[in-house]
Design an enzyme around this catalytic site. Sequence first.
Site, PDB file in Angstrom:
ATOM      1  N   GLY A 160     -21.913 -31.484   3.652  1.00 58.23           N
ATOM      2  CA  GLY A 160     -21.637 -32.839   4.136  1.00 58.23           C
ATOM      3  C   GLY A 160     -20.270 -33.355   3.737  1.00 58.23           C
ATOM      4  O   GLY A 160     -19.740 -34.274   4.351  1.00 58.23           O
ATOM      5  N   HIS A 161     -19.658 -32.734   2.736  1.00 59.69           N
ATOM      6  CA  HIS A 161     -18.402 -33.263   2.177  1.00 59.69           C
ATOM      7  C   HIS A 161     -17.375 -32.144   2.136  1.00 59.69           C
ATOM      8  O   HIS A 161     -17.143 -31.571   1.058  1.00 59.69           O
ATOM      9  CB  HIS A 161     -18.669 -33.807   0.775  1.00 59.69           C
ATOM     10  CG  HIS A 161     -17.568 -34.668   0.216  1.00 59.69           C
ATOM     11  ND1 HIS A 161     -16.427 -34.162  -0.347  1.00 59.69           N
ATOM     12  CD2 HIS A 161     -17.432 -36.013   0.135  1.00 59.69           C
ATOM     13  CE1 HIS A 161     -15.651 -35.139  -0.767  1.00 59.69           C
ATOM     14  NE2 HIS A 161     -16.239 -36.274  -0.487  1.00 59.69           N
ATOM     15  N   PHE A 162     -16.747 -31.728   3.260  1.00 65.18           N
ATOM     16  CA  PHE A 162     -16.983 -32.221   4.597  1.00 65.18           C
ATOM     17  C   PHE A 162     -17.187 -31.009   5.499  1.00 65.18           C
ATOM     18  O   PHE A 162     -16.627 -29.940   5.187  1.00 65.18           O
ATOM     19  CB  PHE A 162     -15.760 -33.001   5.084  1.00 65.18           C
ATOM     20  CG  PHE A 162     -15.492 -34.261   4.300  1.00 65.18           C
ATOM     21  CD1 PHE A 162     -16.172 -35.443   4.592  1.00 65.18           C
ATOM     22  CD2 PHE A 162     -14.555 -34.259   3.275  1.00 65.18           C
ATOM     23  CE1 PHE A 162     -15.895 -36.606   3.897  1.00 65.18           C
ATOM     24  CE2 PHE A 162     -14.289 -35.421   2.567  1.00 65.18           C
ATOM     25  CZ  PHE A 162     -14.964 -36.597   2.878  1.00 65.18           C
TER      26      PHE A 162
END
Lengths: 95, 156
Positions: free
Chosen positions: B37-39
Amino acid sequence: MSSTFDQVATIIAETCDIPRDTITPDSHAIDDLGIDSLDFLDIAFAIDKQFGIKLPLEKWTQEVNDGKATTEQYFVLKNLCARIDELVAAKGASA
Amino acid sequence: MQLEYFHMIDRIVDLKVDERTIVVEAQVPMESTIFEGHFPGYPLMPGVLLIESMAQASGWLQLGVFKFERMPILAAVKEAKVRGSVFPGDLMSIEASLTHEGSGYAMTEAKIRVGGKLRANSALTFTLIPFPNADMRSHMDAIAKRVGFPQQAVSP
């Protein structure tokens, strides 16, 4: 040389962004000035550095929690300044 | 490093109790759900985890200086700068020094370097509390073994 109170009041004003003219010797750091325990660490740090002492916060907190002392004894500024003067004098005597 | 468990520190490289300094290493994994998610397409270590890494390095330093008598708990991030990105696979070298020992609290300064280049630094405040229970204490003892905490550094 400015008094202990003047130095402490300046520290509180600068550390907690509190107007200097609202801080008096009779101000209670917690009840009147609204300083919380975390902000008081910054004040204690500045006092430790400025006066070359170590405020015994743990001991004071324990005494208050045990009912052996009141917060007024340590956190009303004129009393806090008296404690600081005692610690400075004790340090000078042991040096 | 096990990001999902907040196990940030892999190894204590150098603990100097007398000088109140520590150097630790932390190997950023190549893969982690955090990087999903990051990223997506550009994985990098979240800045808050860099601060956490500096806090944990500072924590091991304090456990050494205070001989495991108190547990340091992060209380304030006075200043933190993320000066460059840290990527999967990077080996972080984290230095911390104890700048002030108060009554029930302490302050540190910490830096993260990768390949000798400064990537982040911070000034941190900790409260020092008694170990809340035996489980917590034994947990810290187990992690101390895993990261190679030098027990001789705190021996009487």
